[in-house]
Design an enzyme around this catalytic site. Structure first.
Site, PDB file in Angstrom:
ATOM      1  N   ASN A  84      31.208  31.553  32.824  1.00  0.00           N
ATOM      2  CA  ASN A  84      31.343  32.724  33.768  1.00  0.00           C
ATOM      3  C   ASN A  84      30.431  33.101  33.187  1.00  0.00           C
ATOM      4  O   ASN A  84      30.240  33.518  32.058  1.00  0.00           O
ATOM      5  CB  ASN A  84      33.248  33.098  32.775  1.00  0.00           C
ATOM      6  CG  ASN A  84      33.528  34.351  32.737  1.00  0.00           C
ATOM      7  OD1 ASN A  84      31.909  35.578  33.058  1.00  0.00           O
ATOM      8  ND2 ASN A  84      34.064  34.642  31.834  1.00  0.00           N
ATOM      9  N   CYS A 114      32.828  41.705  32.462  1.00  0.00           N
ATOM     10  CA  CYS A 114      33.639  41.185  33.282  1.00  0.00           C
ATOM     11  C   CYS A 114      33.070  41.527  35.183  1.00  0.00           C
ATOM     12  O   CYS A 114      32.894  41.004  36.443  1.00  0.00           O
ATOM     13  CB  CYS A 114      34.196  39.787  33.537  1.00  0.00           C
ATOM     14  SG  CYS A 114      33.895  38.559  32.013  1.00  0.00           S
ATOM     15  N   HIS A 133      35.461  36.974  40.482  1.00  0.00           N
ATOM     16  CA  HIS A 133      34.763  36.970  39.219  1.00  0.00           C
ATOM     17  C   HIS A 133      34.937  35.373  38.830  1.00  0.00           C
ATOM     18  O   HIS A 133      36.377  34.921  38.975  1.00  0.00           O
ATOM     19  CB  HIS A 133      35.455  37.695  37.985  1.00  0.00           C
ATOM     20  CG  HIS A 133      35.129  37.556  36.722  1.00  0.00           C
ATOM     21  ND1 HIS A 133      33.590  37.370  36.505  1.00  0.00           N
ATOM     22  CD2 HIS A 133      36.102  37.240  35.239  1.00  0.00           C
ATOM     23  CE1 HIS A 133      34.306  36.772  35.141  1.00  0.00           C
ATOM     24  NE2 HIS A 133      34.673  36.382  34.786  1.00  0.00           N
TER      25      HIS A 133
HETATM   26  N1  ACO Z   1      37.613  22.022  23.423  1.00  0.00           N
HETATM   27  C1  ACO Z   1      39.168  20.935  22.782  1.00  0.00           C
HETATM   28  N2  ACO Z   1      39.732  21.772  22.712  1.00  0.00           N
HETATM   29  C2  ACO Z   1      39.565  23.177  22.443  1.00  0.00           C
HETATM   30  C3  ACO Z   1      38.922  23.682  22.954  1.00  0.00           C
HETATM   31  C4  ACO Z   1      37.527  23.074  23.519  1.00  0.00           C
HETATM   32  N3  ACO Z   1      36.557  23.727  23.689  1.00  0.00           N
HETATM   33  N4  ACO Z   1      39.180  24.867  22.616  1.00  0.00           N
HETATM   34  C5  ACO Z   1      40.851  24.954  22.344  1.00  0.00           C
HETATM   35  N5  ACO Z   1      41.084  23.799  21.876  1.00  0.00           N
HETATM   36  C6  ACO Z   1      41.978  23.192  21.940  1.00  0.00           C
HETATM   37  C7  ACO Z   1      43.172  24.571  21.063  1.00  0.00           C
HETATM   38  O1  ACO Z   1      42.485  24.536  19.578  1.00  0.00           O
HETATM   39  C8  ACO Z   1      44.363  24.043  21.136  1.00  0.00           C
HETATM   40  O2  ACO Z   1      44.091  23.231  19.529  1.00  0.00           O
HETATM   41  P1  ACO Z   1      45.949  23.134  19.125  1.00  0.00           P
HETATM   42  O3  ACO Z   1      46.934  23.096  19.887  1.00  0.00           O
HETATM   43  O4  ACO Z   1      45.723  22.009  18.065  1.00  0.00           O
HETATM   44  O5  ACO Z   1      46.297  25.056  18.510  1.00  0.00           O
HETATM   45  C9  ACO Z   1      44.253  23.367  22.489  1.00  0.00           C
HETATM   46  O6  ACO Z   1      42.440  23.736  22.688  1.00  0.00           O
HETATM   47  C10 ACO Z   1      45.009  24.609  23.098  1.00  0.00           C
HETATM   48  O7  ACO Z   1      44.261  25.595  23.315  1.00  0.00           O
HETATM   49  P2  ACO Z   1      44.313  27.195  24.316  1.00  0.00           P
HETATM   50  O8  ACO Z   1      43.948  28.568  23.883  1.00  0.00           O
HETATM   51  O9  ACO Z   1      46.323  26.979  24.433  1.00  0.00           O
HETATM   52  O10 ACO Z   1      45.034  26.453  25.423  1.00  0.00           O
HETATM   53  P3  ACO Z   1      44.760  27.291  27.339  1.00  0.00           P
HETATM   54  O11 ACO Z   1      45.060  25.970  27.659  1.00  0.00           O
HETATM   55  O12 ACO Z   1      44.897  28.493  26.761  1.00  0.00           O
HETATM   56  O13 ACO Z   1      43.549  27.406  27.378  1.00  0.00           O
HETATM   57  C11 ACO Z   1      41.170  29.034  27.759  1.00  0.00           C
HETATM   58  C12 ACO Z   1      41.823  27.882  26.902  1.00  0.00           C
HETATM   59  C13 ACO Z   1      40.510  27.900  28.645  1.00  0.00           C
HETATM   60  C14 ACO Z   1      40.304  29.468  27.014  1.00  0.00           C
HETATM   61  C15 ACO Z   1      42.245  29.081  28.591  1.00  0.00           C
HETATM   62  O14 ACO Z   1      42.913  30.894  27.251  1.00  0.00           O
HETATM   63  C16 ACO Z   1      41.883  30.805  29.294  1.00  0.00           C
HETATM   64  O15 ACO Z   1      40.723  30.503  30.154  1.00  0.00           O
HETATM   65  N6  ACO Z   1      41.291  32.231  29.370  1.00  0.00           N
HETATM   66  C17 ACO Z   1      40.756  32.876  29.853  1.00  0.00           C
HETATM   67  C18 ACO Z   1      39.706  32.982  28.970  1.00  0.00           C
HETATM   68  C19 ACO Z   1      38.729  33.628  30.392  1.00  0.00           C
HETATM   69  O16 ACO Z   1      38.560  33.292  30.836  1.00  0.00           O
HETATM   70  N7  ACO Z   1      37.936  34.785  29.170  1.00  0.00           N
HETATM   71  C20 ACO Z   1      36.613  35.324  29.848  1.00  0.00           C
HETATM   72  C21 ACO Z   1      36.705  36.676  29.813  1.00  0.00           C
HETATM   73  S1  ACO Z   1      37.400  37.200  30.739  1.00  0.00           S
HETATM   74  C22 ACO Z   1      37.465  37.125  32.189  1.00  0.00           C
HETATM   75  O17 ACO Z   1      36.184  36.826  32.401  1.00  0.00           O
HETATM   76  C23 ACO Z   1      38.897  36.997  32.709  1.00  0.00           C
END
Ligand code: ACO
Length: 324
Positions: free
Chosen positions: A281, A114, A251
């Site tokens: 993304n 990224c 980004h």
């Molecule tokens: N739909 C519904 N529920 C979901 C989904 C989905 N698509 N994905 C995860 N969940 C659930 C999980 O299973 C979890 O359930 P549980 O509580 O029963 O275990 C719950 O939602 C919470 O999951 P978390 O992972 O704690 O959610 P979080 O608030 O951290 O959000 C996310 C997840 C959106 C991925 C966040 O962590 C994020 O954006 N991280 C950055 C990732 C990123 O941007 N990566 C890209 C590459 S790196 C970069 O570009 C910077």
């Protein structure tokens, strides 16, 4: 006289197919509400089966060349940032070079996931500053849909396909205070975090290309910290403060990361260019797509202070500060 790299044109390309959150919710256990609240994403573009990364890149490159008012013969280097090359080799940049009808100059790929576009911009800027190139096409292009596990709801909802390009050209300038172009670049990486975000395949480690795997909350935490610190580093290096920023073009990973970054810098949300709602993304393509949108619609004007920053797998992170 100082030789700087000035952006003389931007271009972008998005595949036609729009995949909404509702459509995704028909194949994985997710919802429009969850995706919007956690990420700000409403929809993403997905490349057609016969569209490769180079096809998206060529379309973006042609638009950037048109905007710059020059032809491919004027380009002496292509630097293409991608994590999803057409093939393991040759470099996708050479495919773009051939498709544009260029038979001279050099072309190669840069891989920093990224952060790829910031790395590519830095490399291109160095070529120009050293006098090794005059006009460089810098492209970010991805078909991330090909490396997603479409059964993993925690990752497949986050990404999209697309390409963006900028044309950089050397400009000799005298007035230090009003100097246009890329004023500084700042690159970082820390390979200890490779297991937070990676693809579980590749030519030297397995028989398969592999799929993206991610520890989302770890990535989120590091993304905010690293993006804020590298922005502060870029501002300090240029004796500027956050209030001098006309446009932050980050980004586009997650709207919450963008909001948190702006909040920590005390930067008004109006100054942040946001495309993640419509593009999701697109990894290395996200910054040039956003730059292209904001320059084409007239938000970014000549002389504006534009800061771009990114964080990605590796971890890698970086920023470029530009006087447009
Ligand atoms: N739909 C519904 N529920 C979901 C989904 C989905 N698509 N994905 C995860 N969940 C659930 C999980 O299973 C979890 O359930 P549980 O509580 O029963 O275990 C719950 O939602 C919470 O999951 P978390 O992972 O704690 O959610 P979080 O608030 O951290 O959000 C996310 C997840 C959106 C991925 C966040 O962590 C994020 O954006 N991280 C950055 C990732 C990123 O941007 N990566 C890209 C590459 S790196 C970069 O570009 C910077």
């Amino acid at each position: 006289m100082t030789r700087q790299s000035v952006v003389i044109g931007c271009g972008s390309y998005l595949p036609d197919r729009i995949v909404t959150n509702e459509e995704l919710a028909r194949s994985v256990d997710t919802s429009d509400d969850w995706i919007r609240k956690r990420t700000g994403i409403r929809e993403r573009r997905i490349a057609a089966d016969d569209q490769k990364t180079s096809d998206l890149a060529v379309n973006a490159a042609k638009e950037a060349l048109r905007a710059a008012g020059i032809g491919p013969d004027n380009i002496d280097l292509i630097v293409l940032a991608t994590t999803t090359p057409d093939e393991t080799f040759p470099a996708t940049a050479t495919r773009v070079q051939a498709a544009l009808g260029m038979t001279k100059g050099a072309a190669f790929d840069v891989q920093a996931v990224c952060t790829g576009f910031i790395y590519a911009l830095n490399v291109a800027d160095n070529f120009i500053r050293l006098g090794q190139a005059n006009t460089v096409l810098v492209i970010g292009a991805e078909t991330f849909s090909r490396i997603l596990d479409w059964e993993d709801r925690t990752t497949c909802v986050l990404f999209g396909d697309g390409a963006g390009a900028v044309v950089l050209q050397s400009l000799e300038q005298e007035n230090e205070r009003e100097m246009r172009g890329i004023l500084s670049n700042h690159l970082h990486s820390d390979g200890r975090y490779k297991d937070c975000l990676y693809v579980d395949g590749g030519p030297s480690s397995s028989k398969f290309v592999g799929k993206l795997r991610m520890k989302g909350s770890e990535v989120f935490r590091h993304a905010v910290t690293n993006m804020v610190s590298v922005l502060e580093e870029a501002l300090k290096c240029n004796n500027l403060s956050a209030k001098d920023i006309d446009w932050l073009v980050p980004h586009q990973a997650n709207k919450r990361i963008l909001d948190r970054t702006a909040q920590k810098l005390k930067l008004s949300p109006d100054k942040v260019v946001v495309t993640v709602d419509r593009h999701a993304n697109t990894s290395a393509a996200s910054i040039p797509l956003a730059l292209s949108e904001a320059s084409m619609d007239g938000r970014i004007q000549k002389g504006d202070i534009v800061v771009t920053d990114a964080m990605g797998s590796g971890f890698t992170w970086g920023a470029s500060l530009i006087r447009w």
